[in-house]
Write an enzyme that holds these catalytic residues in place. Structure first.
Site, PDB file in Angstrom:
ATOM      1  N   ASP A   1      -3.265   2.871   6.420  1.00 34.54           N
ATOM      2  CA  ASP A   1      -1.965   2.679   7.077  1.00 34.54           C
ATOM      3  C   ASP A   1      -1.124   1.704   6.251  1.00 34.54           C
ATOM      4  O   ASP A   1      -1.438   1.419   5.116  1.00 34.54           O
ATOM      5  CB  ASP A   1      -2.174   2.160   8.505  1.00 34.54           C
ATOM      6  CG  ASP A   1      -3.071   0.927   8.544  1.00 34.54           C
ATOM      7  OD1 ASP A   1      -3.395   0.386   7.471  1.00 34.54           O
ATOM      8  OD2 ASP A   1      -3.448   0.503   9.653  1.00 34.54           O
ATOM      9  N   ASP A   2      -0.076   1.167   6.842  1.00 37.09           N
ATOM     10  CA  ASP A   2       0.797   0.287   6.069  1.00 37.09           C
ATOM     11  C   ASP A   2       0.371  -1.166   6.163  1.00 37.09           C
ATOM     12  O   ASP A   2       1.184  -2.066   6.319  1.00 37.09           O
ATOM     13  CB  ASP A   2       2.250   0.453   6.531  1.00 37.09           C
ATOM     14  CG  ASP A   2       2.744   1.837   6.184  1.00 37.09           C
ATOM     15  OD1 ASP A   2       2.369   2.327   5.108  1.00 37.09           O
ATOM     16  OD2 ASP A   2       3.460   2.444   6.991  1.00 37.09           O
TER      17      ASP A   2
END
Ligand code: WTA
Length: 720
Positions: free
Chosen positions: A590-591
């Site tokens: 994910d980020d």
């Protein structure tokens, strides 16, 4: 033997449905360890445990692990309640050991362990160990920033200190369920403050003392603490950090926003800053040394339900606002103690040192609670690992005869660079940073926070551990409370860089070989993958140490963790499994980026950058970094008419330092006349990552961009 082993491992990898009890006699004839080791002889690095070590280990073999593992997944209630019974409970839990729903399709996500049981984790850490005769054992060896500055507390002394603070908190209105923010460096007072809160049932929220005042404000506004505990300043390496100023600014800001804190208990750390030099607000600030030592050293325990909250710890996610991860008491206690015992093969004679700060989950579970619950002697280190020189860690290891040393790959990489590589040609003394100390007390090494690459693993193993100490590469998260996957030292061969196998308690097993199914690795559609595979790491059933919610935001808890793959908790990590069933973490999908083992959300850094008046837009990605693992790489578009300049670059970095903290400062600001966006306006981070890591021939298809020309502009500006 070769034929037999081949036969055996083939069966193993074909995911045979062979039931455990009908396990081939062949498997008993030769241990799985030998089999795997043999099989891997020529196709990969493998480290076989030393027999002497294995013989004395809590889990001496893979067979023993499987036996325990099998029990833990087939009968979790029996397995965990047997362990829980070794702790002190004022009242035993109800008939149901645990209840859970991890399936979003079936309604509210809910995890409970030992509900109805009344206990206290501080009591179990201190009073219980004292009652069993360990009162005079050293609980904490404290090593200050300056070599030669140290102190220690026995279990008896630690209990006295904890009780005094607990009484002070009580006298000042802190009650069960109230929250307390602790913003302290690694002084003994930090674990003391955590334990004091736990003793009276207050919920501590430790904020890492590297966070800026704005981050502190965010946390104060979210959990509305009764009291803030801090100190005036700290020395780290050659720097003095004025913590009280940061707290003052935060308290001023939060009172403007409607949350006033009436009491700021401040420890006077006079070696870093004199009391007189500290800014003071009489009606609010109190010196710890003036009031706490006056309090009684006896403080009754507040018995709490196993499911009462123990602490909140804020962590980064893929959106801007930090998440308040909530852990409760009973399950967390049982889980951290058990994982500590097995993953480090802990014995009462061990001296344990974890280099993490209590501001992160590692410091909660494996500086404070896990080791103290086991009655261990813990080293708490205030300073920086390379001060006054890069040999400091090994000085400390020899000074306290540390046997279990737990750290992060970033530290290993930084010392490796200073200690044993090219620079040796210029200055032989670098090598001696490690070898000038014997390190012979070391028994087990540990690694946490990010994947450890095989090269660093090897250096850690061969140079630091003299090829003698197994390495526990522990995979876990703030959310999991404790280790989820880790080698058990001595129990099976290690492959450098692999976290190997799941810890006890991953349920879902019907036959020996299906252990490889849990932890589940799923594809994009959420289908569980078997055998050799690569995918998203998910967990199917609850474990005692699991977080129970995000503070005040059950909805975010459910959407962030349980809706990506319905039926599972999704960790946010990618993982692959090799033909031998060994697991290899591949990093966040994910980020979220992992800088020196610190978890940072790209969205948080982006919002800090766009708060700068001259920044129009920013996009942040993580790129590989030799020492930090990953570093922050920011693409910034200044507002119309503003020129790129070194001054602007510096003030953008400063903006991140003030809004988050120095540890989140971008390594690189890449000027961007525009960002690559799809026609619907979504930034294509994939392309930014490739540009950031200069993999320019792997940009892929750029034709779907609203303006493909921006890519060329970015490439032109790469080194400007
Ligand atoms: C990463 C730290 C590979 C992972 C305890 C996870 C690891 C995140 C390892 C959690 C490991 C932690 N190997 N990656 N042994 N340990 N990670 O919440 O990406 O600060 O999701 O907890 O660190 O970071 P957190």
């Amino acid at each position: 033997l070769p034929a037999m082993v081949n036969n055996l491992t083939t069966t193993h990898h074909l995911k045979s449905t062979l039931p455990y009890n009908k396990l081939s006699k062949k498997l008993k004839a030769v241990t799985l360890q030998e089999a795997i080791a043999f099989k891997n002889d020529d196709d990969g690095d493998i480290v076989i445990p030393n027999q002497e070590f294995s013989q004395q280990a809590h889990v001496p073999s893979f067979e023993k692990y499987l036996e325990m593992y099998k029990r833990s997944v087939e009968d979790p209630a029996g397995f965990w309640s047997e362990i829980a019974s070794e702790f002190y409970w004022k009242k035993k839990w109800g008939d149901q050991v645990y209840s859970e729903n991890l399936d979003i399709r079936k309604g509210k996500i809910n995890i409970e362990w030992f509900k109805g049981g009344m206990t206290n984790i501080c009591y179990n850490c201190l009073d219980k160990n004292i009652d069993s005769g360990n009162g005079e054992k050293i609980a904490i060896h404290w090593e200050g920033n300056e070599p030669g500055l140290d102190g220690s507390l026995t279990y008896n002394q630690l209990l006295d200190r904890v009780c005094q603070l607990a009484n002070y908190l009580k006298e000042n209105g802190v009650k069960k369920g109230d929250s307390v923010i602790i913003y302290l460096p690694m002084l003994m007072e930090l674990p003391i403050a955590m334990l004091a809160c736990a003793r009276i049932g207050a919920v501590h929220s430790v904020v890492f003392a590297g966070f800026s005042s704005e981050s502190l404000v965010q946390r104060i506004m979210d959990c509305k603490p009764k009291i803030v505990i801090t100190c005036n300043a700290v020395r780290r390496g050659t720097k003095v950090i004025n913590l009280k100023d940061i707290v003052d600014a935060a308290l001023l800001e939060s009172s403007k926003e409607g949350t006033s804190i009436g009491l700021c208990l401040t420890y006077a750390n006079e070696l870093a800053m004199k009391k007189e030099a500290t800014k003071w607000q009489k009606e609010r600030d109190v010196w710890w040394q003036d009031v706490v030592p006056e309090c009684s050293t006896k403080c009754d325990v507040e018995w709490v339900d196993a499911e009462d909250p123990l602490f909140l710890l804020y962590t980064s996610g893929s959106t801007g606002k930090p998440k308040g991860v909530l852990h409760t008491t009973g399950g967390y206690m049982v889980y951290t103690a058990t994982t500590f015992k097995y993953a480090f093969d802990y014995k009462p004679s061990d001296i344990y040192w974890c280099t993490a700060d209590c501001g992160w989950i590692t410091g909660h579970s494996y500086v404070s609670y896990g080791p103290l619950l086991n009655g261990a002697t813990v080293v708490v280190f205030e300073g920086a690992p390379n001060y006054p020189d890069p040999g400091r860690c090994w000085d400390i290891v020899d000074k306290y005869k540390v046997t279990l040393f737990y750290t992060a790959p970033t530290l290993v990489r930084s010392l490796m660079r200073d200690g044993n590589e090219a620079r040796i040609l210029f200055d032989l003394s670098f090598f001696f940073y490690v070898t000038r100390r014997s390190r012979k007390s070391l028994r087990v090494l540990g690694s946490v926070g990010e994947p450890i690459n095989p090269k660093s693993w090897r250096w850690f193993y061969d140079v630091v551990g003299d090829s003698r100490c197994p390495i526990s590469d522990t995979w876990w998260q703030t959310e999991t409370g404790g280790f989820m996957m880790t080698p058990l030292p001595g129990a099976w061969p290690q492959k450098p860089g692999s976290t190997t196998f799941p810890f006890f308690g991953f349920r879902y097993i019907s036959c020996l070989l299906s252990y490889v199914k849990c932890p589940a690795i799923v594809d994009e559609k959420g289908k569980e993958l078997e055998g050799e595979c690569s995918g998203y790491l998910c967990i199917k059933h609850s474990w005692p140490g699991a977080f129970r919610t995000l503070y005040g935001d059950q909805e975010r808890y459910e959407t962030t963790y349980f809706s990506a793959f319905p039926g599972y908790y999704f960790s946010g990590d990618g993982c692959s499994r090799d033909k031998d069933g060994y697991h290899w973490l591949t990093g966040r999908v994910d980020d979220v980026i992992n800088v020196s083992g610190h978890r940072i959300g790209t969205a948080e850094v982006e919002s800090a950058l766009v708060l700068h008046p001259q920044c129009a837009e920013a996009a942040v990605v993580g790129v590989e970094h030799e020492v930090k693992g990953q570093c922050i790489y920011a693409f910034v578009t200044p507002i119309e008419g503003v020129e790129y300049s070194e001054d602007l670059r510096k003030s953008l970095v400063l903006s991140v330092r003030t809004h988050i903290g120095a540890f989140a400062a971008p390594e690189k600001i890449h000027w961007a006349p525009g960002l690559p966006k799809t026609r619907s306006g979504k930034i294509m981070r994939r392309i930014l990552r490739k540009i950031a890591s200069r993999q320019l021939d792997e940009l892929g298809d750029t034709s779907t961009l609203a303006d493909p020309h921006v890519v060329d502009q970015l490439i032109d500006l790469a080194d400007k």
